[in-house]
Write an enzyme that holds these catalytic residues in place. Structure first.
Site, PDB file in Angstrom:
ATOM      1  N   HIS A 124      10.133  59.884  18.714  1.00  0.00           N
ATOM      2  CA  HIS A 124      10.884  61.088  18.351  1.00  0.00           C
ATOM      3  C   HIS A 124      11.568  61.674  19.590  1.00  0.00           C
ATOM      4  O   HIS A 124      12.713  62.132  19.513  1.00  0.00           O
ATOM      5  CB  HIS A 124       9.954  62.144  17.757  1.00  0.00           C
ATOM      6  CG  HIS A 124       9.322  61.733  16.459  1.00  0.00           C
ATOM      7  ND1 HIS A 124       9.141  62.619  15.415  1.00  0.00           N
ATOM      8  CD2 HIS A 124       8.836  60.549  16.025  1.00  0.00           C
ATOM      9  CE1 HIS A 124       8.553  61.998  14.402  1.00  0.00           C
ATOM     10  NE2 HIS A 124       8.355  60.750  14.761  1.00  0.00           N
ATOM     11  N   LEU A 125      10.852  61.690  20.703  1.00  0.00           N
ATOM     12  CA  LEU A 125      11.376  62.303  21.917  1.00  0.00           C
ATOM     13  C   LEU A 125      12.582  61.555  22.474  1.00  0.00           C
ATOM     14  O   LEU A 125      13.582  62.170  22.858  1.00  0.00           O
ATOM     15  CB  LEU A 125      10.284  62.372  22.988  1.00  0.00           C
ATOM     16  CG  LEU A 125       9.092  63.295  22.722  1.00  0.00           C
ATOM     17  CD1 LEU A 125       8.042  63.112  23.812  1.00  0.00           C
ATOM     18  CD2 LEU A 125       9.538  64.749  22.649  1.00  0.00           C
TER      19      LEU A 125
END
Length: 264
Positions: A16-17
């Site tokens: 996600h990051l």
């Protein structure tokens, strides 16, 4: 663009990051806007190296587990605490930006954070959903979980006699084993079904929904077309390229991104 402020938020998972950080960097490099990247309090402490880019800032919100220790007994409790505490602290973060003369003009969120769109709508801030999985999986999610013709409840009612294939308009048939496990009854990740349903509901509720797809039209042309028929405001081309700021597509390239900043 000088007065624009983009806030990008993501859960503290590498998958996600990374795409959200890349999008944050490209937004900043492609414009004069202020860009803030935010993740959870504990997640921010786990990022070892921050990109050094003028105009790119970092912030955090609480998920209820600031020390990194998850006290919840199951996934559903953890997600509920994330939504409860996250909604409150995201609201406080947005208010802080406004008090400091840097009001957020556009919010971008990713998976597991559909409530962020609810917060943004409550505060009259437009938002976009960065979908970091394939366009095909989003088409399947919509087919299963939309309010009008979703088939998820039908599947739950025939758990012992599942259909041999699933047909999504505009796409070839899918075998049951091809369906994401969180969409199937008794699947190993079925506890995530409510949060994905929330994502779809948010898009249905938005008068002008916006979805950013981390893909290319030549790779998933049929899936993108199938989604675009159901959800207005779908942009494709990949998170890395989506922020070129081009107001018009390059007619010689099917991979050209259309992301007009003036509409944000």
């Amino acid at each position: 663009m000088e007065n624009q402020h983009f806030l990008l938020i993501a859960c503290p998972f590498q998958g996600h990051l990374n795409p959200m950080l890349q999008l944050a960097k490209n937004l900043r490099q492609a414009s004069a806007a202020r860009v803030t990247f935010a993740t959870t309090v504990h997640g921010l402490t786990q990022i070892k190296t921050f990109p050094s880019l003028d105009g790119l800032y970092f912030a955090s919100f609480s998920d209820g587990f600031d020390d990194g220790i998850k006290q919840a007994s199951n996934t559903q409790e953890m997600l509920s605490e994330l939504e409860r505490t996250g909604s409150q602290t995201l609201t406080e973060l947005l208010m802080t930006f406004s008090k400091n003369s840097h009001p957020v003009s556009f919010l971008i969120y990713t998976l597991i954070l559909p409530w962020a769109a609810d917060v943004a709508r409550y505060m009259s801030i437009p938002s976009a959903f960065l979908y970091i999985q394939s366009a095909t999986s989003l088409a399947l999610c919509y087919h299963f979980l939309n309010r009008h013709a979703g088939v998820h409840d039908l599947y739950n009612s025939c758990v012992n006699n599942l259909p041999s294939s699933v047909v999504v308009p505009g796409l070839p048939p899918f075998e049951t084993e091809d369906i994401p496990s969180f969409l199937l009854p008794n699947g190993p990740h079925s506890s995530l079904t409510p949060v994905f349903r929330h994502h779809i509901q948010v898009l249905e509720q938005e008068p002008s929904p916006c979805v950013l797809l981390n893909t290319f039209d030549c790779l998933e042309e049929d899936a993108i077309a199938a989604i675009a028929k159901k959800i207005n405001g779908v942009f494709d081309g990949g998170a890395e390229n989506k922020t070129t700021g081009a107001a018009k597509p390059n007619e010689n390239s099917k991979n050209q991104v259309i992301f007009p900043f003036e509409n944000l």
